[in-house]
Design a protein around this motif. Structure first.
Motif, PDB file in Angstrom:
ATOM      1  N   PHE A   7       0.832  -1.206   0.000  1.00 54.55           N
ATOM      2  CA  PHE A   7       0.000   0.000   0.000  1.00 54.55           C
ATOM      3  C   PHE A   7       0.864   1.252   0.000  1.00 54.55           C
ATOM      4  CE2 PHE A   7      -2.371   3.321   2.272  1.00 54.55           C
ATOM      5  CZ  PHE A   7      -3.510   3.401   1.491  1.00 54.55           C
ATOM      6  N   SER A   8       1.895   1.249   0.825  1.00 52.64           N
ATOM      7  CA  SER A   8       2.787   2.410   0.894  1.00 52.64           C
ATOM      8  C   SER A   8       3.486   2.653  -0.436  1.00 52.64           C
ATOM      9  CB  SER A   8       3.837   2.212   1.991  1.00 52.64           C
ATOM     10  OG  SER A   8       3.237   2.184   3.257  1.00 52.64           O
ATOM     11  N   VAL A   9       3.942   1.600  -1.080  1.00 51.19           N
ATOM     12  CA  VAL A   9       4.629   1.752  -2.369  1.00 51.19           C
ATOM     13  C   VAL A   9       3.673   2.303  -3.427  1.00 51.19           C
ATOM     14  CG1 VAL A   9       5.677   0.456  -4.267  1.00 51.19           C
ATOM     15  CG2 VAL A   9       6.405   0.033  -1.926  1.00 51.19           C
ATOM     16  N   ILE A  10       2.454   1.768  -3.483  1.00 48.63           N
ATOM     17  CA  ILE A  10       1.481   2.250  -4.471  1.00 48.63           C
ATOM     18  C   ILE A  10       1.142   3.709  -4.203  1.00 48.63           C
ATOM     19  CG2 ILE A  10      -0.887   2.000  -5.312  1.00 48.63           C
ATOM     20  CD1 ILE A  10      -0.593  -1.011  -4.894  1.00 48.63           C
ATOM     21  N   CYS A  11       0.902   4.058  -2.941  1.00 51.55           N
ATOM     22  CA  CYS A  11       0.590   5.445  -2.604  1.00 51.55           C
ATOM     23  C   CYS A  11       1.747   6.378  -2.948  1.00 51.55           C
ATOM     24  CB  CYS A  11       0.267   5.582  -1.117  1.00 51.55           C
ATOM     25  SG  CYS A  11      -1.403   5.120  -0.693  1.00 51.55           S
ATOM     26  N   LEU A  12       2.969   5.959  -2.648  1.00 49.58           N
ATOM     27  CA  LEU A  12       4.114   6.814  -2.944  1.00 49.58           C
ATOM     28  C   LEU A  12       4.314   6.987  -4.452  1.00 49.58           C
ATOM     29  CD1 LEU A  12       6.612   5.648  -0.184  1.00 49.58           C
ATOM     30  CD2 LEU A  12       5.375   7.825  -0.315  1.00 49.58           C
ATOM     31  N   ALA A  78       0.079   7.249   2.680  1.00 47.42           N
ATOM     32  CA  ALA A  78       0.976   6.109   2.470  1.00 47.42           C
ATOM     33  C   ALA A  78       1.474   5.508   3.778  1.00 47.42           C
ATOM     34  CB  ALA A  78       2.176   6.533   1.612  1.00 47.42           C
ATOM     35  N   PHE A  79       1.447   6.273   4.844  1.00 51.28           N
ATOM     36  CA  PHE A  79       1.995   5.802   6.118  1.00 51.28           C
ATOM     37  C   PHE A  79       0.937   5.336   7.105  1.00 51.28           C
ATOM     38  CE2 PHE A  79       4.957   8.839   4.239  1.00 51.28           C
ATOM     39  CZ  PHE A  79       6.026   8.000   4.059  1.00 51.28           C
ATOM     40  N   VAL A  80      -0.305   5.195   6.659  1.00 55.49           N
ATOM     41  CA  VAL A  80      -1.374   4.664   7.503  1.00 55.49           C
ATOM     42  C   VAL A  80      -1.291   3.143   7.466  1.00 55.49           C
ATOM     43  CG1 VAL A  80      -3.872   4.480   7.794  1.00 55.49           C
ATOM     44  CG2 VAL A  80      -2.857   6.658   7.101  1.00 55.49           C
ATOM     45  N   ASN A  81      -1.329   2.506   8.631  1.00 58.09           N
ATOM     46  CA  ASN A  81      -1.148   1.051   8.701  1.00 58.09           C
ATOM     47  C   ASN A  81      -2.443   0.279   8.972  1.00 58.09           C
ATOM     48  OD1 ASN A  81       1.612   1.002   8.177  1.00 58.09           O
ATOM     49  ND2 ASN A  81       2.088   1.478  10.314  1.00 58.09           N
ATOM     50  N   ARG A  83      -5.450  -1.727   8.022  1.00 58.04           N
ATOM     51  CA  ARG A  83      -5.793  -2.519   6.837  1.00 58.04           C
ATOM     52  C   ARG A  83      -7.199  -2.199   6.324  1.00 58.04           C
ATOM     53  NH1 ARG A  83      -3.473  -7.570   4.768  1.00 58.04           N
ATOM     54  NH2 ARG A  83      -1.937  -7.055   6.336  1.00 58.04           N
ATOM     55  N   GLU A  84      -8.151  -1.958   7.212  1.00 57.41           N
ATOM     56  CA  GLU A  84      -9.510  -1.625   6.768  1.00 57.41           C
ATOM     57  C   GLU A  84      -9.519  -0.285   6.037  1.00 57.41           C
ATOM     58  OE1 GLU A  84     -12.551  -1.969   9.722  1.00 57.41           O
ATOM     59  OE2 GLU A  84     -11.627  -3.770  10.560  1.00 57.41           O
ATOM     60  N   PHE A  85      -8.774   0.690   6.551  1.00 55.56           N
ATOM     61  CA  PHE A  85      -8.682   1.979   5.873  1.00 55.56           C
ATOM     62  C   PHE A  85      -8.012   1.827   4.511  1.00 55.56           C
ATOM     63  CE2 PHE A  85      -6.207   5.707   4.693  1.00 55.56           C
ATOM     64  CZ  PHE A  85      -7.222   6.647   4.576  1.00 55.56           C
ATOM     65  N   GLN A  86      -6.972   1.019   4.454  1.00 58.34           N
ATOM     66  CA  GLN A  86      -6.272   0.814   3.184  1.00 58.34           C
ATOM     67  C   GLN A  86      -7.207   0.212   2.138  1.00 58.34           C
ATOM     68  OE1 GLN A  86      -2.929  -1.611   4.274  1.00 58.34           O
ATOM     69  NE2 GLN A  86      -1.719   0.129   4.991  1.00 58.34           N
ATOM     70  N   SER A  87      -8.004  -0.753   2.546  1.00 63.51           N
ATOM     71  CA  SER A  87      -8.955  -1.374   1.628  1.00 63.51           C
ATOM     72  C   SER A  87     -10.000  -0.362   1.170  1.00 63.51           C
ATOM     73  CB  SER A  87      -9.628  -2.557   2.316  1.00 63.51           C
ATOM     74  OG  SER A  87     -10.635  -3.099   1.512  1.00 63.51           O
ATOM     75  N   PHE A  88     -10.534   0.409   2.107  1.00 63.68           N
ATOM     76  CA  PHE A  88     -11.520   1.439   1.778  1.00 63.68           C
ATOM     77  C   PHE A  88     -10.928   2.484   0.837  1.00 63.68           C
ATOM     78  CE2 PHE A  88     -13.248   5.657   2.853  1.00 63.68           C
ATOM     79  CZ  PHE A  88     -14.571   5.472   2.469  1.00 63.68           C
ATOM     80  N   PHE A 134      -5.056  -4.454  -8.127  1.00 65.75           N
ATOM     81  CA  PHE A 134      -4.057  -5.464  -7.781  1.00 65.75           C
ATOM     82  C   PHE A 134      -3.777  -5.471  -6.281  1.00 65.75           C
ATOM     83  CE2 PHE A 134      -2.169  -5.396 -12.281  1.00 65.75           C
ATOM     84  CZ  PHE A 134      -2.914  -6.512 -12.646  1.00 65.75           C
ATOM     85  N   PHE A 135      -3.747  -4.284  -5.687  1.00 60.72           N
ATOM     86  CA  PHE A 135      -3.546  -4.216  -4.241  1.00 60.72           C
ATOM     87  C   PHE A 135      -4.699  -4.897  -3.509  1.00 60.72           C
ATOM     88  CE2 PHE A 135      -4.631  -2.004  -0.282  1.00 60.72           C
ATOM     89  CZ  PHE A 135      -3.551  -2.407   0.490  1.00 60.72           C
ATOM     90  N   LEU A 136      -5.932  -4.644  -3.948  1.00 58.40           N
ATOM     91  CA  LEU A 136      -7.084  -5.270  -3.292  1.00 58.40           C
ATOM     92  C   LEU A 136      -7.051  -6.786  -3.430  1.00 58.40           C
ATOM     93  CD1 LEU A 136      -9.899  -2.762  -4.239  1.00 58.40           C
ATOM     94  CD2 LEU A 136      -8.957  -3.188  -1.967  1.00 58.40           C
ATOM     95  N   VAL A 137      -6.669  -7.277  -4.595  1.00 59.88           N
ATOM     96  CA  VAL A 137      -6.540  -8.727  -4.790  1.00 59.88           C
ATOM     97  C   VAL A 137      -5.438  -9.276  -3.893  1.00 59.88           C
ATOM     98  CG1 VAL A 137      -5.862 -10.509  -6.459  1.00 59.88           C
ATOM     99  CG2 VAL A 137      -7.499  -8.738  -7.111  1.00 59.88           C
ATOM    100  N   TYR A 138      -4.349  -8.542  -3.777  1.00 68.89           N
ATOM    101  CA  TYR A 138      -3.222  -8.984  -2.943  1.00 68.89           C
ATOM    102  C   TYR A 138      -3.630  -9.089  -1.475  1.00 68.89           C
ATOM    103  CZ  TYR A 138       1.395  -9.121  -0.830  1.00 68.89           C
ATOM    104  OH  TYR A 138       2.486  -9.485  -0.097  1.00 68.89           O
TER     105      TYR A 138
END
Length: 145
Positions: A7-12, A78-81, A83-88, A134-138
């Motif tokens: 997630f961090s890499v994609i956001c960056l 990018a620095f939020v850890n 997982r639910e927020f990342q998916s949303f 791809f991130f969501l599938v991962y």
């Protein structure tokens, strides 16, 4: 933990794209128009009267500033850890890129001077949306394995 680093890499990466594009839009729009469309179409896009040129440059600058702000937001997210927020957030980004691609297909492609550029930008929106997919599938695979 691996999903968080992906997630961090994609956001960056998306942040870098938005920051660069926004900066170029604010300061080098005439050169970008010339490089992307050629001199003839660039002169049409930049306006014919001084008033039109001022409005177009102001609009481009504000659009670039908005894109720059989105890049800063992506950098912070990018620095939020969580997982639910990342998916949303990833689902929201996919929806946003899909909406942009549809908007370009239906409205921008009808403009004669921007038809080719619209196609390239639509493909770009699609690819950026796919990266979030791809991130969501991962993380789905990571969650259920």
């Amino acid at each position: 933990m691996m999903g968080s680093s992906v997630f961090s890499v994609i956001c960056l990466l998306h942040s870098l794209i938005a920051l660069t594009s926004g900066s170029l839009m604010m300061f080098y729009m005439e050169e970008i128009y010339t490089f992307g469309h050629g001199i003839e179409i660039a002169t049409k896009l930049l306006g014919s009267t001084p008033h039109d040129q001022l409005l177009i440059r102001t609009s481009d600058s504000f659009s670039g500033l908005l894109l720059f702000a989105i890049g800063l937001l992506l950098f912070m997210v990018a620095f939020v850890n969580d997982r639910e927020f990342q998916s949303f957030f990833a689902k929201g980004c996919m929806l946003l890129h899909a909406a942009m691609a549809l908007w370009r297909c239906y409205f921008e492609s009808g403009l004669e001077d921007l038809a080719w550029d619209s196609l390239r930008q639509t493909v770009g929106d699609f690819l950026l949306g796919v990266s979030w997919g791809f991130f969501l599938v991962y993380i789905w695979k990571d969650k259920y394995d």
